[in-house]
Enzyme design. Structure first.
Site, mmCIF file in Angstrom:
data_model
loop_
_atom_site.group_PDB
_atom_site.id
_atom_site.type_symbol
_atom_site.label_atom_id
_atom_site.label_comp_id
_atom_site.label_asym_id
_atom_site.label_seq_id
_atom_site.Cartn_x
_atom_site.Cartn_y
_atom_site.Cartn_z
ATOM 1 N N HIS A 33 15.169 -2.717 -16.149
ATOM 2 C CA HIS A 33 13.856 -2.979 -15.497
ATOM 3 C C HIS A 33 12.838 -1.815 -15.334
ATOM 4 O O HIS A 33 11.667 -1.815 -14.830
ATOM 5 C CB HIS A 33 13.980 -3.690 -14.155
ATOM 6 C CG HIS A 33 14.365 -2.526 -12.883
ATOM 7 N ND1 HIS A 33 15.994 -2.218 -13.136
ATOM 8 C CD2 HIS A 33 13.882 -2.109 -12.283
ATOM 9 C CE1 HIS A 33 16.017 -1.282 -12.242
ATOM 10 N NE2 HIS A 33 14.928 -1.252 -11.572
HETATM 11 C C1 UD1 Z 1 11.549 -0.509 -7.422
HETATM 12 C C2 UD1 Z 1 11.868 0.780 -7.400
HETATM 13 C C3 UD1 Z 1 12.959 1.170 -8.096
HETATM 14 C C4 UD1 Z 1 14.019 0.469 -7.978
HETATM 15 C C5 UD1 Z 1 13.853 -1.120 -8.124
HETATM 16 C C6 UD1 Z 1 15.057 -2.026 -7.692
HETATM 17 C C7 UD1 Z 1 9.651 2.089 -6.995
HETATM 18 C C8 UD1 Z 1 8.855 3.203 -7.556
HETATM 19 N N1 UD1 Z 1 10.878 1.651 -7.645
HETATM 20 O O1 UD1 Z 1 11.220 -0.894 -8.787
HETATM 21 O O2 UD1 Z 1 13.511 2.595 -8.013
HETATM 22 O O3 UD1 Z 1 15.261 0.685 -9.003
HETATM 23 O O4 UD1 Z 1 12.740 -1.296 -7.216
HETATM 24 O O5 UD1 Z 1 14.866 -3.302 -7.944
HETATM 25 O O6 UD1 Z 1 9.785 1.567 -5.720
HETATM 26 N N2 UD1 Z 1 7.533 -8.122 -8.838
HETATM 27 C C9 UD1 Z 1 7.742 -9.610 -8.415
HETATM 28 N N3 UD1 Z 1 8.442 -10.060 -7.465
HETATM 29 C C10 UD1 Z 1 9.221 -9.171 -6.707
HETATM 30 C C11 UD1 Z 1 9.316 -7.865 -6.933
HETATM 31 C C12 UD1 Z 1 8.436 -7.471 -7.630
HETATM 32 O O7 UD1 Z 1 6.649 -10.256 -9.161
HETATM 33 O O8 UD1 Z 1 9.972 -9.679 -5.793
HETATM 34 C C13 UD1 Z 1 6.716 -7.657 -9.595
HETATM 35 C C14 UD1 Z 1 5.247 -7.154 -9.156
HETATM 36 O O9 UD1 Z 1 4.467 -7.644 -9.878
HETATM 37 C C15 UD1 Z 1 5.464 -5.676 -9.159
HETATM 38 C C16 UD1 Z 1 6.481 -5.381 -10.237
HETATM 39 O O10 UD1 Z 1 7.332 -6.472 -10.175
HETATM 40 O O11 UD1 Z 1 4.202 -5.131 -9.258
HETATM 41 C C17 UD1 Z 1 7.156 -4.217 -10.014
HETATM 42 O O12 UD1 Z 1 7.895 -3.981 -8.636
HETATM 43 P P1 UD1 Z 1 7.921 -2.832 -8.054
HETATM 44 O O13 UD1 Z 1 8.339 -3.096 -6.673
HETATM 45 O O14 UD1 Z 1 6.675 -2.053 -8.173
HETATM 46 O O15 UD1 Z 1 8.843 -1.855 -8.768
HETATM 47 P P2 UD1 Z 1 10.359 -2.104 -9.255
HETATM 48 O O16 UD1 Z 1 10.116 -1.966 -10.671
HETATM 49 O O17 UD1 Z 1 10.948 -3.218 -8.786
#
Ligand code: UD1
Length: 363
Positions: free
Chosen positions: A210
């Site tokens: 991811h």
């Molecule tokens: C984040 C952490 C990463 C960790 C991961 C655990 C940062 C910079 N990174 O990354 O270190 O390994 O969490 O899983 O904080 N989204 C959804 N639903 C959700 C969550 C996310 O749709 O429940 C989508 C959103 O569009 C969001 C994107 O996924 O913009 C990315 O999620 P984000 O929380 O920004 O970062 P992760 O890749 O999850």
């Protein structure tokens, strides 16, 4: 009067660590913990399912902030966390890991002069472009009590001049792994493509992928999926919501049925998959450690080491996101030395709570 400690969480791995530490904090009435969920992870299977399954107390506050650029997310959390801290007046802030939620909590608390405990302090990738590295370094440098999962991490903190406030406690992920392993049951896998139930093959590989480094372009993720499609057994890939559309369209173009895309799994389901997989292939820092705890061979799809402690005896090997590199890493036989325990002995959460009490008495 009980010490008011505010825990800030937002992403999956933080829920797992908070589950074991919050339980310990609740034991003797010394602490009054409030939990703030930033909202970073918000889908039911990325958030609520973890609270339910791991018995974490419901968050006292949910800020509902997610998505956007790093700056947008971090800035919005910073404003709301400052408000929450001013309102609740906690004596201490408890932070985990390296997400944007961690960084926002650290910046808000530091400016309000509230002491910060950082759990999982001192992990370093030495990669200047890894977004989590920036979060880790900034958080460590404004924290008052730095608790490291390994002695390697402690050394990093000493090297950065933070030795006096840094201590090795072990890894609360190991505590969680030991606590919840007995509850791991065969997962109810749900196909991402059509929502149908997926039977777990008898022999399979467990893939998670991811990170921005691997999902930022179709070329890289496509190469990873093509590689997985060439393995000798099927691959189960629970897909993070941020990668869903991209992974489905790439797999559709490839037309392979060797890789099964499924909805995100719960914590105990992930443990089951780890324990029963032929091998694990991942870019997750947490899963690298869980594979290590389970004694299952791991290949890490990154060009930097996050947990060098796991990279002994071929137990975890870095690979480039292409077939030759991944197959070469997977082909190496691992050697497991059961007496080697760099993450402690599963009592990190007790030690974390002891260290916080000691800090409070001494300051
Ligand atoms: C984040 C952490 C990463 C960790 C991961 C655990 C940062 C910079 N990174 O990354 O270190 O390994 O969490 O899983 O904080 N989204 C959804 N639903 C959700 C969550 C996310 O749709 O429940 C989508 C959103 O569009 C969001 C994107 O996924 O913009 C990315 O999620 P984000 O929380 O920004 O970062 P992760 O890749 O999850």
């Amino acid at each position: 009067m009980a010490i008011r400690i505010m825990t800030v969480v937002g992403a999956r791995p933080q829920f797992v660590k908070a589950a074991v530490v919050s339980r310990e904090l609740a034991k003797d009435g010394y602490f009054n913990e409030s939990i703030v969920h930033t909202g970073q992870h918000y889908d039911a299977n990325m958030s609520q399912a973890f609270f339910d399954e791991l018995g974490i107390p419901e968050p006292d506050i949910n800020l509902g902030i997610s998505g956007g650029t790093h700056a947008e997310m971090t800035a919005a959390m910073l404003v709301e966390l400052e408000r929450a801290m001013l309102r609740e007046q906690p004596d201490m802030i408890l932070l985990y890991g390296d997400t944007n939620s961690t960084l926002s909590g650290a910046l808000a608390a530091a400016k309000l002069h509230i002491p910060i405990v950082h759990v999982e302090a001192g992990a370093r990738t030495h990669s200047a472009t890894n977004p989590e590295e920036i979060n880790r370094i900034c958080t460590d440098h404004v924290s008052s009590l730095l608790l490291a999962c390994t002695t390697e991490n402690l050394k990093n903190l000493k090297r950065e001049g933070l030795g006096e406030k840094s201590f090795f406690v072990g890894d609360p992920m190991l505590d969680a792994f030991m606590t919840f392993s007995s509850r791991a049951v065969e997962p109810m896998l749900i196909s991402l493509i059509d929502g149908s139930a997926v039977d777990l093959p008898e022999r399979f590989y467990y893939l998670t992928c991811h990170r921005e480094e691997n999902t930022g372009s179709d070329d890289v993720l496509g190469s990873i999926l093509r590689t997985a499609a060439s393995f000798d057994f099927p691959t189960i890939y629970p897909v993070h919501p941020r990668v869903k559309k991209q992974a489905m369209s790439l797999l559709d173009e490839m037309g392979s049925d060797k890789v099964t895309l499924v909805e995100p799994v719960s914590y105990t389901e992930s443990i089951y998959l780890t324990n029963h997989a032929e091998q694990v292939i991942t870019d997750s820092g947490g899963l690298q450690r869980e594979a290590f705890f389970a004694g299952v061979k791991c290949t890490t799809l990154l060009d930097f080491e996050v947990w060098p402690e796991t990279m002994v005896g071929n137990r975890n090997i870095l690979a480039r996101p292409n077939r030759d590199s991944v197959l070469s890493a997977m082909g190496k036989q691992q050697h497991v030395d059961a007496s080697y325990a760099p993450f402690g002995s599963g009592d990190a959460s007790q030690k974390i709570v002891e260290m916080i009490k000691r800090y409070i008495k001494e300051n």
